[in-house]
Design a protein around this motif. Structure first.
Motif, PDB file in Angstrom:
ATOM      1  N   LYS A 114      14.958  46.638  63.716  1.00  0.00           N
ATOM      2  CA  LYS A 114      15.239  47.792  62.982  1.00  0.00           C
ATOM      3  C   LYS A 114      15.848  47.203  61.549  1.00  0.00           C
ATOM      4  O   LYS A 114      15.391  47.548  60.365  1.00  0.00           O
ATOM      5  CB  LYS A 114      16.158  48.933  63.480  1.00  0.00           C
ATOM      6  N   HIS A 115      16.807  46.246  61.743  1.00  0.00           N
ATOM      7  CA  HIS A 115      17.274  45.737  60.661  1.00  0.00           C
ATOM      8  C   HIS A 115      16.508  44.792  59.827  1.00  0.00           C
ATOM      9  O   HIS A 115      16.402  44.868  58.366  1.00  0.00           O
ATOM     10  CB  HIS A 115      18.616  44.810  60.911  1.00  0.00           C
ATOM     11  N   ALA A 116      15.623  44.170  60.426  1.00  0.00           N
ATOM     12  CA  ALA A 116      14.523  43.299  59.886  1.00  0.00           C
ATOM     13  C   ALA A 116      13.655  44.087  59.046  1.00  0.00           C
ATOM     14  O   ALA A 116      13.408  44.017  57.903  1.00  0.00           O
ATOM     15  CB  ALA A 116      14.084  42.635  60.580  1.00  0.00           C
ATOM     16  N   MET A 117      13.282  45.344  59.599  1.00  0.00           N
ATOM     17  CA  MET A 117      12.402  46.226  58.893  1.00  0.00           C
ATOM     18  C   MET A 117      13.188  46.956  57.685  1.00  0.00           C
ATOM     19  O   MET A 117      12.564  47.043  56.351  1.00  0.00           O
ATOM     20  CB  MET A 117      12.016  47.514  59.680  1.00  0.00           C
ATOM     21  N   GLN A 118      14.494  47.341  57.763  1.00  0.00           N
ATOM     22  CA  GLN A 118      15.117  47.682  56.555  1.00  0.00           C
ATOM     23  C   GLN A 118      15.230  46.825  55.378  1.00  0.00           C
ATOM     24  O   GLN A 118      15.210  47.142  54.358  1.00  0.00           O
ATOM     25  CB  GLN A 118      16.701  48.184  57.268  1.00  0.00           C
ATOM     26  N   ARG A 119      15.539  45.398  55.906  1.00  0.00           N
ATOM     27  CA  ARG A 119      15.358  44.515  54.654  1.00  0.00           C
ATOM     28  C   ARG A 119      14.113  44.592  53.866  1.00  0.00           C
ATOM     29  O   ARG A 119      14.132  44.552  52.842  1.00  0.00           O
ATOM     30  CB  ARG A 119      15.920  43.262  55.244  1.00  0.00           C
ATOM     31  N   ARG A 120      13.051  44.418  54.709  1.00  0.00           N
ATOM     32  CA  ARG A 120      11.851  44.487  54.135  1.00  0.00           C
ATOM     33  C   ARG A 120      11.499  45.441  53.360  1.00  0.00           C
ATOM     34  O   ARG A 120      11.123  45.474  52.284  1.00  0.00           O
ATOM     35  CB  ARG A 120      10.705  44.427  55.467  1.00  0.00           C
ATOM     36  N   LEU A 121      11.762  46.889  53.611  1.00  0.00           N
ATOM     37  CA  LEU A 121      11.876  47.779  52.942  1.00  0.00           C
ATOM     38  C   LEU A 121      12.571  47.906  51.642  1.00  0.00           C
ATOM     39  O   LEU A 121      12.075  48.298  50.497  1.00  0.00           O
ATOM     40  CB  LEU A 121      11.894  49.096  53.742  1.00  0.00           C
ATOM     41  N   GLY A 122      13.817  47.232  51.753  1.00  0.00           N
ATOM     42  CA  GLY A 122      14.285  47.165  50.579  1.00  0.00           C
ATOM     43  C   GLY A 122      13.743  46.193  49.422  1.00  0.00           C
ATOM     44  O   GLY A 122      13.902  46.380  48.258  1.00  0.00           O
ATOM     45  N   GLN A 123      12.907  45.250  50.066  1.00  0.00           N
ATOM     46  CA  GLN A 123      12.389  44.330  49.451  1.00  0.00           C
ATOM     47  C   GLN A 123      11.143  44.799  48.766  1.00  0.00           C
ATOM     48  O   GLN A 123      10.850  44.660  47.381  1.00  0.00           O
ATOM     49  CB  GLN A 123      11.899  42.875  50.108  1.00  0.00           C
ATOM     50  N   LEU A 124      10.583  45.628  49.464  1.00  0.00           N
ATOM     51  CA  LEU A 124       9.323  46.352  48.865  1.00  0.00           C
ATOM     52  C   LEU A 124       9.469  47.387  47.819  1.00  0.00           C
ATOM     53  O   LEU A 124       8.767  47.679  46.917  1.00  0.00           O
ATOM     54  CB  LEU A 124       8.290  46.828  50.130  1.00  0.00           C
ATOM     55  N   THR A 125      10.677  48.145  47.989  1.00  0.00           N
ATOM     56  CA  THR A 125      10.876  49.365  47.011  1.00  0.00           C
ATOM     57  C   THR A 125      12.080  49.174  46.142  1.00  0.00           C
ATOM     58  O   THR A 125      12.097  49.813  45.084  1.00  0.00           O
ATOM     59  CB  THR A 125      11.272  50.556  47.995  1.00  0.00           C
ATOM     60  N   GLY A 126      12.950  48.116  46.513  1.00  0.00           N
ATOM     61  CA  GLY A 126      14.111  48.034  45.386  1.00  0.00           C
ATOM     62  C   GLY A 126      14.854  49.412  45.209  1.00  0.00           C
ATOM     63  O   GLY A 126      15.595  49.530  44.435  1.00  0.00           O
ATOM     64  N   THR A 127      14.964  50.277  46.275  1.00  0.00           N
ATOM     65  CA  THR A 127      15.639  51.418  46.249  1.00  0.00           C
ATOM     66  C   THR A 127      16.079  51.849  47.607  1.00  0.00           C
ATOM     67  O   THR A 127      15.876  51.084  48.618  1.00  0.00           O
ATOM     68  CB  THR A 127      14.997  52.558  45.490  1.00  0.00           C
ATOM     69  N   CYS A 128      16.989  53.066  47.757  1.00  0.00           N
ATOM     70  CA  CYS A 128      17.181  53.560  48.831  1.00  0.00           C
ATOM     71  C   CYS A 128      15.872  54.350  49.280  1.00  0.00           C
ATOM     72  O   CYS A 128      15.162  55.113  48.723  1.00  0.00           O
ATOM     73  CB  CYS A 128      18.257  54.499  48.722  1.00  0.00           C
ATOM     74  N   PHE A 129      15.493  54.086  50.432  1.00  0.00           N
ATOM     75  CA  PHE A 129      13.743  54.422  50.945  1.00  0.00           C
ATOM     76  C   PHE A 129      14.309  55.933  52.016  1.00  0.00           C
ATOM     77  O   PHE A 129      13.517  56.432  52.699  1.00  0.00           O
ATOM     78  CB  PHE A 129      13.125  53.559  51.766  1.00  0.00           C
ATOM     79  N   GLN A 130      15.619  56.288  51.970  1.00  0.00           N
ATOM     80  CA  GLN A 130      16.020  57.553  52.639  1.00  0.00           C
ATOM     81  C   GLN A 130      15.926  57.767  54.127  1.00  0.00           C
ATOM     82  O   GLN A 130      15.879  59.171  54.414  1.00  0.00           O
ATOM     83  CB  GLN A 130      15.648  58.526  51.634  1.00  0.00           C
TER      84      GLN A 130
END
Ligand code: SF4
Length: 512
Positions: A114-130
């Motif tokens: 889960k934490h790896a996925m959260q980091r990846r989404l942070g990299q892809l969006t540059g924002t809070c993905f909510q």
């Protein structure tokens, strides 16, 4: 969504008629979402009441200020298709793979994934993905409903499992309302001059309960399908009606959204993409007012068990404070932007510049390591699921209240004053001054001026523009302000044991 089916109509405590829709009816008209485009369709035409700049917005999905927050949630669906190993997981509840944002952790490895996925989404969006507040809340409710049932013989856990199974089948989004407006901070909910300053049960009948009050600073909210309300703090016996956990559709009757402002948000309404910094993705925060909103019993997960309010909050923070690993993805983007701008400026190899980039990475990886450590040291709860180590999760979030600010400072240091003074995209496109800016804002001669401007705007966006809300202010106050973590660290740090260790080595006689 399909048209509304027949539903019993009753009278709310405020005297208004209310459709008393059953859980079955509601799930029957909820979409099954597979792709990001399915999600985009699912939030349209819902007839919600949302205000922005004092006006009711007819179709929020079309509003340029709101669209970036929708795109960020869409990315969580797209990632599940593009990288299924990372963003989906097998759920024994429905015997199928589900989006990882709807999967409760069955092992420490699940938490690390889960934490790896959260980091990846942070990299892809540059924002809070909510989407993490919803996951962390359904994770808490798995164990909390189990524990309440064990103590009182209630039937919350089976209700919860039925909700989760439908949520997984439909692949929907759940926003969470935790923070009440709170009014006079020195008084408990029942002593407030206005009882609605904390969300509470305003009425009950054989079909369900009605909710009145508000939730503030909600992450996402309008752009999600369900809203789960949970108590925000410890509650006493006199606050029984405030000890409620209910899950309501975001388009339920009686809900009003008021959209929160973000720095530079109106740039989203301007033409062009350069000045927006991150034209595609953004966060969303809303104030949500509940005016006797109906919740069928099937979606009430706590009602009056005040002693469990504190447990809900502390378990939520154990999960969610580790979820703030999301900011390391943004830290990766900002470090990349800083490295890019020094490259474009023609000075990538200078020793002091390398040193600053190393410092940014060191701070970012320190956040990541505390999050992963909290997952590796997770404990299994009675209901069978796993929860992050509380001390290390609090340390992770406490790091997040500090390090992004230093990373942002270093990024601005490397970018130079142009972050705060650069002319607009309209000037760059102007026939009169555009050619001048092309020459005067140039860096290394093989780098287009426009590319340099885009990187500068991205750094502005993350450090003092629209996504600084997600990278800085949310890092400070989301999932509890810094003092909240310090209190938890104090409670868990066993200072007496540390004193015994010191006394023993110092040769003090009662040192153990
Ligand atoms: Fe997820 Fe981070 Fe946003 Fe919280 S702040 S919802 S953890 S992306």
């Amino acid at each position: 969504m399909s048209p509304q089916t027949e539903a019993h109509v009753g009278v709310a405590p405020n005297g208004e008629p209310r459709r008393l829709e059953t859980a079955e009816d509601r799930w029957g008209r909820m979409p099954v979402i597979v792709t990001g485009d399915d999600y985009l369709r699912s939030v349209r035409d819902r007839g919600t009441t949302l205000y922005l700049f004092g006006e009711r917005i007819e179709e929020p999905a079309d509003h340029p200020i709101i669209q970036p927050s929708i795109n960020a949630l869409k990315a969580t669906y797209d990632l599940a298709i593009d990288e299924p190993e990372l963003a989906t997981a097998y759920s024994p509840i429905i015997d199928a793979r589900v989006n990882r944002f709807l999967h409760v952790a069955e092992s420490p490895q699940d938490l690390m994934d889960k934490h790896a996925m959260q980091r990846r989404l942070g990299q892809l969006t540059g924002t809070c993905f909510q989407r993490c507040t919803g996951l962390d809340t359904i994770s808490v409710l798995h164990s909390a409903t189990y524990d309440v049932d064990a103590k009182y013989g209630t039937a919350y856990h089976q209700r919860y499992l039925r909700f989760l199974a439908e949520a997984q089948r439909h692949n929907i989004l759940i926003a969470v309302g935790m923070t009440d407006p709170k009014g006079d901070r020195g008084k408990p909910p029942h002593q407030q001059a206005d009882p609605d300053l904390f969300l509470h049960v305003s009425g009950r009948n054989e079909h369900g309960v009605f909710l009145r009050g508000a939730k503030a600073h909600m992450t996402g909210g309008w752009n999600q399908h369900w809203i789960c309300v949970v108590p925000t703090m410890n509650l006493g016996e006199a606050d029984k009606d405030y000890a409620v956990v209910g899950i309501v559709p975001a388009d339920a009757e009686g809900i009003t959204f008021v959209y929160g402002r973000q720095a530079s948000d109106t740039r989203a309404m301007e033409p062009g993409t350069i000045d927006k910094g991150n034209a595609k993705f953004g966060g969303q925060e809303v104030l949500v007012h509940f005016d006797d909103v109906f919740v069928p019993w099937e979606h009430v997960m706590l009602d009056g068990e005040t002693e469990f309010a504190q447990l809900l909050v502390s378990r939520f923070t154990a999960y969610h404070r580790a979820s703030y690993v999301c900011k390391t993805g943004l830290g990766d983007v900002l470090t990349g932007a800083a490295a890019e701008i020094v490259d474009m400026n023609g000075v990538p190899g200078a020793a002091h510049i390398r040193d600053k980039l190393v410092e940014m990475v060191h701070l970012n990886e320190t956040i990541y390591s505390s999050s992963i450590a909290s997952a590796a040291r997770a404990t299994q709860l009675d209901s069978g699921i796993w929860m992050n180590d509380e001390m290390l999760s609090n340390v992770c979030k406490h790091n997040v209240t500090r390090f992004p600010f230093e990373i942002a400072r270093l990024a601005q240091d490397l970018a130079g004053g142009i972050v705060a003074t650069m002319p607009s995209e309209a000037d760059l496109r102007s026939e009169e001054v555009g050619p001048l800016l092309e020459r005067m804002l140039a860096g290394r001669e093989d780098v287009p001026t426009e590319d340099r401007m885009r990187i500068v705007r991205l750094i502005e966006n993350l450090t003092l523009g629209r996504n600084a809300v997600g990278y800085l202010t949310e890092s400070l106050h989301g999932a509890g302000s810094p003092q909240g973590q310090r209190i938890q660290i104090w409670r868990g740090m066993d200072v007496e044991l540390k004193k015994v260790l010191a006394r023993k080595l110092a040769g003090i006689e009662d040192g153990g």
